[in-house]
Design an enzyme around this catalytic site. Structure first.
Site, mmCIF file in Angstrom:
data_model
loop_
_atom_site.group_PDB
_atom_site.id
_atom_site.type_symbol
_atom_site.label_atom_id
_atom_site.label_comp_id
_atom_site.label_asym_id
_atom_site.label_seq_id
_atom_site.Cartn_x
_atom_site.Cartn_y
_atom_site.Cartn_z
ATOM 1 C CB SER A 180 43.653 -27.324 38.310
ATOM 2 O OG SER A 180 43.096 -27.583 39.569
ATOM 3 C CG HIS A 232 42.067 -29.491 34.541
ATOM 4 N ND1 HIS A 232 41.184 -30.461 34.972
ATOM 5 C CD2 HIS A 232 42.196 -28.615 35.564
ATOM 6 C CE1 HIS A 232 40.809 -30.185 36.213
ATOM 7 N NE2 HIS A 232 41.395 -29.061 36.584
#
Length: 323
Positions: A180, A232
């Site tokens: 991610s 993230h």
């Protein structure tokens, strides 16, 4: 410089195609289209690593106190009980064994390689499918536009940047896996590329609003339990800065220089592009150095930022963040 008419002919809308994260770059006269092979290779590699995860996990042999294995017909490749891993995947012990990001192992056992290895691991089949579909939609178009070297560098360095920030804020009893951070890096580079090459795009307001909306939705999902939003954020910031460094496009006048008199040759890049390149490079270098020094000195990011844990998970009446 090229006339206004010539410049308008070379412009295209910066759009984001339906059905995913399609990226509409401009197509100037000298724009080269690359054959995308790196992104499919990364997808195949992540799938192969997940198969190895399940082989090593061997649920029927090791069992679980939380119930029977899911999809037992897969035998050795069956999943841990849903109460243990709702994403249809291996146990935490298997992920740790294979290189999950673990603050204690990175800092106190000198296993810095986990900052890279965790990018290739996934917590379950659902996690893998979501990330690989996102990579397919985002990465293919970017690799076609900019080539495998630049997009590969952004992917890997963004994944690494996400791992570093995640490790700085992870609690001692947490592990982290997944691509991610690298994916958010690609999203960040799309945003900085749009800013860096602002003058060559038409319809830029719609493009930037759409992209910011996509980024905001994905970051908002990261505040749910079990999602590592620090990875993230770290990946996004790294990719955003790398986009300024690696994804600058020449201005139109330079691309049409063969039609201009020798004495009227424009520079390859505009002045603001050089300024953004220098600022982004310095921030990237300083950020990596400071973060790595803090990490390997055993600093905990939460000690200096008592509210930062809300960036990773916001507790509500429906869920808790310490589970």
């Amino acid at each position: 410089m090229a006339s206004n008419g010539g410049e308008e002919k070379s412009r295209v809308a910066a759009g984001y195609g339906g059905g995913g994260y399609g990226y509409g770059g401009y197509e100037g006269r000298d724009d080269r289209k690359w054959w995308p092979w790196l992104v499919p290779t990364v997808i195949v590699a992540c799938i192969a690593v997940f198969i190895v995860e399940m082989y090593v996990n061997n649920c029927p042999k090791h069992g679980s106190a939380l119930g029977g294995c899911v999809a037992g017909f897969l035998r050795r490749f069956s999943f841990q009980p849903l109460r243990e891993n709702p994403l249809l995947g291996p146990s935490s012990a298997t992920l740790q064994k294979m290189g999950a990001l673990d603050w204690n192992k990175v800092v106190h056992q000198h296993q810095g390689w986990r900052l890279i290895s965790c990018i290739w691991l996934h917590a379950g089949l659902i996690h893998l499918v979501v990330n690989m579909l996102s990579l397919l939609f985002i990465g293919i178009r970017l690799e076609q536009q900019f080539g495998f070297v630049r997009i590969g560098a952004i992917y890997l360095l963004s994944g690494f940047g996400g791992s570093v920030l995640s490790a700085l804020f992870l609690r001692n009893n947490y592990i982290s896996v997944g691509a991610s951070g690298a994916l958010f890096g690609l999203l960040g580079s799309m945003l900085s590329e749009l800013i860096m090459n602002w003058t060559i795009y038409s319809n830029k307001a719609a493009a930037i609003i759409t992209l910011l909306f996509i980024i905001a939705i994905n970051l908002a999902i990261g505040i749910l339990p079990h999602a590592d939003n620090f990875a993230h954020i770290g990946g996004f910031v790294t990719g955003f800065l790398l986009g300024f460094v690696l994804l600058a496009r020449p201005q139109f006048g330079w691309m049409e220089r063969h039609e201009l008199p020798q004495t009227n040759q424009p520079p390859k890049y505009k002045a603001y592009q050089y300024v953004l390149w220098v600022v982004a490079f310095v921030l990237l270098l300083v950020g990596f150095v400071v973060s790595l020094v803090m990490l390997f000195k055993g600093k905990n990011g939460n000690d200096g930022c008592h509210w930062c844990h809300y960036l990773n998970c916001v507790p509500t009446s429906k869920w808790k963040c310490n589970t």
